[in-house]
Design an enzyme around this catalytic site. Structure first.
Site, PDB file in Angstrom:
ATOM      1  N   ASP A 183     -29.333   3.123 -13.299  1.00  0.00           N
ATOM      2  CA  ASP A 183     -29.734   4.437 -12.784  1.00  0.00           C
ATOM      3  C   ASP A 183     -29.614   4.456 -11.265  1.00  0.00           C
ATOM      4  O   ASP A 183     -30.103   3.540 -10.593  1.00  0.00           O
ATOM      5  CB  ASP A 183     -31.215   4.712 -13.118  1.00  0.00           C
ATOM      6  CG  ASP A 183     -31.400   5.225 -14.540  1.00  0.00           C
ATOM      7  OD1 ASP A 183     -30.407   5.265 -15.284  1.00  0.00           O
ATOM      8  OD2 ASP A 183     -32.542   5.593 -14.879  1.00  0.00           O
ATOM      9  N   LYS A 199     -27.290  12.801 -17.303  1.00  0.00           N
ATOM     10  CA  LYS A 199     -28.180  13.195 -18.404  1.00  0.00           C
ATOM     11  C   LYS A 199     -28.262  14.705 -18.581  1.00  0.00           C
ATOM     12  O   LYS A 199     -28.391  15.445 -17.604  1.00  0.00           O
ATOM     13  CB  LYS A 199     -29.607  12.678 -18.135  1.00  0.00           C
ATOM     14  CG  LYS A 199     -29.771  11.172 -18.213  1.00  0.00           C
ATOM     15  CD  LYS A 199     -31.239  10.816 -18.027  1.00  0.00           C
ATOM     16  CE  LYS A 199     -31.466   9.345 -17.726  1.00  0.00           C
ATOM     17  NZ  LYS A 199     -31.236   8.484 -18.891  1.00  0.00           N
ATOM     18  N   ARG A 218     -35.581  -4.154 -32.671  1.00  0.00           N
ATOM     19  CA  ARG A 218     -35.930  -4.919 -33.882  1.00  0.00           C
ATOM     20  C   ARG A 218     -35.943  -4.005 -35.102  1.00  0.00           C
ATOM     21  O   ARG A 218     -35.479  -4.372 -36.180  1.00  0.00           O
ATOM     22  CB  ARG A 218     -37.305  -5.571 -33.726  1.00  0.00           C
ATOM     23  CG  ARG A 218     -37.284  -6.839 -32.919  1.00  0.00           C
ATOM     24  CD  ARG A 218     -38.495  -7.697 -33.273  1.00  0.00           C
ATOM     25  NE  ARG A 218     -38.619  -8.865 -32.419  1.00  0.00           N
ATOM     26  CZ  ARG A 218     -37.960 -10.004 -32.606  1.00  0.00           C
ATOM     27  NH1 ARG A 218     -37.111 -10.118 -33.611  1.00  0.00           N
ATOM     28  NH2 ARG A 218     -38.135 -11.015 -31.796  1.00  0.00           N
TER      29      ARG A 218
END
Lengths: 303, 200
Positions: free
Chosen positions: A33, A90, A174
């Site tokens: 960023d 974005k 995960r």
């Protein structure tokens, strides 16, 4: 829209292969960023594979509150002019006009991002309608596949941006990995029910079960602040990392940026990670995610 | 003959090259360290960000060993960023951007434009028989000019997009993204021929 190649046809732009292939080129890399052209140059010099151009890093969006929107086109163009690596920017979730503007500016990837305030609480943008490829955040496999069904060419974990806390990115990665592993064990009969449960198209669910991975590149984002954080995400299966506030909210951005790049490449070599972690100065302060009220959790945005 | 072909794995689409090389009957493995480079019969430099790959190669002590092995005749194949790395000269390098070199050519980075201009087109490559290959060009470079020692293998829209000089091969586009492994087959044959010559 994707099109197939035939010999009589001229060059085809905006195909699925070109959009997804672009993300393949970013693998093993760090996307940073940046809010100014100078920061973009620091990122490029440190070895970033791309930069995300925005007005405020997530930590500041969090601090300032209010509605967070697409950045000023002048600011984005300034960054495009400053570096030769790809530039991302974005748009708000579902704000397809912001996305149209970003495409017209020539950004290389659009992040339809939960870090900005959502513009639509039901729909995401139709990403097939664009030549510019999209990356979208996900907290689980169903969400990732819904974004891919809408045309996303790259997926990142959402994590919890602007916290400097990697715990949510770990949870999301995960979760995605475990759900993919579970699909691998299913037979054909079970995949239909799995698709229903995941609220995702059966064809994509079947493809993931066969491939054992998403059909697009998977990065990690949200909370990475140190070289070891980046290496952790890679060892957990991320093909690369986004670093938001973690670099330019730290004491020595140039040094930390280069260190995170090194640790991302040699993510499985603790000696390299140790060397990269020495004397980096102050890390960003960070926020404990369990003290964050539900309403301030960006990961809850997106449907 | 079994040959070991490495893929420079500092950054980029390494996995796709490993798959394509395995399909071309080579033993494919990642190369990130000088000692791993020493063990291969050929090397692919993948697509990725050429500035990042160049910086990491210098940082981790691979640039000089790479140059030495390429000078010594190691077969190498570079796609996109890899083509830039094999160029003796880049037209518009970023500050401090170094290349391995090996092909007497001048390359222009991102010459075909930004991502919105990335495209697919059929490409006829000298030495690859049958239908044209599906060229996937992503923020792709082209070859501005080649020296006397380098042979042009393919052009697109009047620009040179594939070149060979001795044991070094380079393409602006990404055969590794297509599932058509003929270009990797051509390279694997170059590696096998080189091994056979050396063991005589």
């Amino acid at each position: 829209m994707s099109s197939t190649l035939s010999e009589n046809q001229g060059p085809a732009t905006g195909t699925a292969r070109v959009k997804r292939g672009m993300a393949e080129q970013l693998k093993g890399g760090v996307i940073m960023d940046v809010v100014t052209p100078d920061q973009a140059k620091i990122a490029e010099d440190a070895g970033a594979v791309a930069v995300m151009a925005l007005e405020r890093v997530p930590a500041d969006i969090r601090k300032d509150g209010g509605v967070a929107r697409m950045s000023d086109p002048d600011m984005i163009e300034g960054i495009i002019d400053a570096v030769s690596i790809p530039v991302m920017a974005k748009s708000r979730i579902g704000h397809f006009v912001e996305a149209q503007v970003l495409q017209s500016l020539g950004v290389d990837y659009i992040d339809e991002s939960e870090v900005l305030t959502p513009a639509d609480e039901v729909n995401h943008s139709d990403k097939f309608a664009f030549t510019t490829p999209f990356v979208c955040g996900a907290t689980n496999l169903g969400e990732a596949l819904r974004r891919i069904a809408e045309g996303a060419a790259m997926i990142r974990s959402k994590g919890e941006a602007g916290t400097g806390n990697v715990v949510e990115a770990v949870r999301h990665l995960r979760q995605i990995k475990n759900e993919i592993a579970r699909l691998r064990g299913y037979d054909n009969n079970e995949l239909y029910a799995a698709a229903k449960e995941l609220r995702a198209p059966y064809e994509l669910v079947k493809e993931v079960a066969e491939l054992g991975k998403l059909p697009v590149v998977l990065f990690s984002a949200g909370g990475v602040a140190t070289p070891a954080d980046a290496a952790l995400m890679r060892q957990l299966g991320a093909e690369g990392v986004f670093v938001g506030s973690g670099i330019f909210k730290s004491g020595d951005p140039a040094k930390r940026a280069a260190a995170i790049v090194k640790a991302t490449t040699f993510y499985d070599d603790p000696k390299v990670i140790a060397d990269a972690s020495r004397n980096l100065g102050e890390a960003m302060v960070g926020i404990n995610c369990d003290t964050l009220p539900e309403t301030e959790r960006y990961a809850n945005r997106g449907w | 003959m079994t040959v070991i072909i490495g893929v420079l794995a500092l950054q980029g689409d390494v996995r796709e090259h490993l798959v394509a090389l395995a399909a071309a009957d080579a033993v494919a493995r990642e190369v990130r360290r000088p000692e791993e480079l020493a063990e291969v019969d050929g090397l692919v430099i993948p697509g990725g960000e050429s500035t990042t790959i160049s910086k990491l190669a210098v940082l981790f002590g691979l640039m000089e060993p790479l140059r030495a092995r390429v000078r010594d005749g190691l077969p190498v194949y570079g796609t996109c960023a890899g083509m830039i790395m094999l160029a003796d000269k880049i037209l518009d390098p970023r500050s401090g951007q170094e290349t391995v070199g090996g092909i007497d050519m001048i390359v222009r980075r991102n010459a075909f434009g930004r991502q919105n201009e990335s495209f697919e087109a059929a490409v006829d490559i000298k030495g690859v028989t049958g239908d044209p290959v599906e060229g996937v060009f992503i923020r792709a470079p082209w070859v501005e000019s080649v020296g006397a020692g380098a042979e042009v293998l393919a052009e697109h829209d009047g620009h040179v997009v594939a070149v060979r000089q001795g044991n070094a091969l380079a393409t602006s586009f990404h055969p590794e993204l297509t599932g058509d492994h003929r270009v990797h087959g051509l390279f694997a044959d170059m590696v096998r021929a080189n091994r056979a010559r050396r063991s005589l």
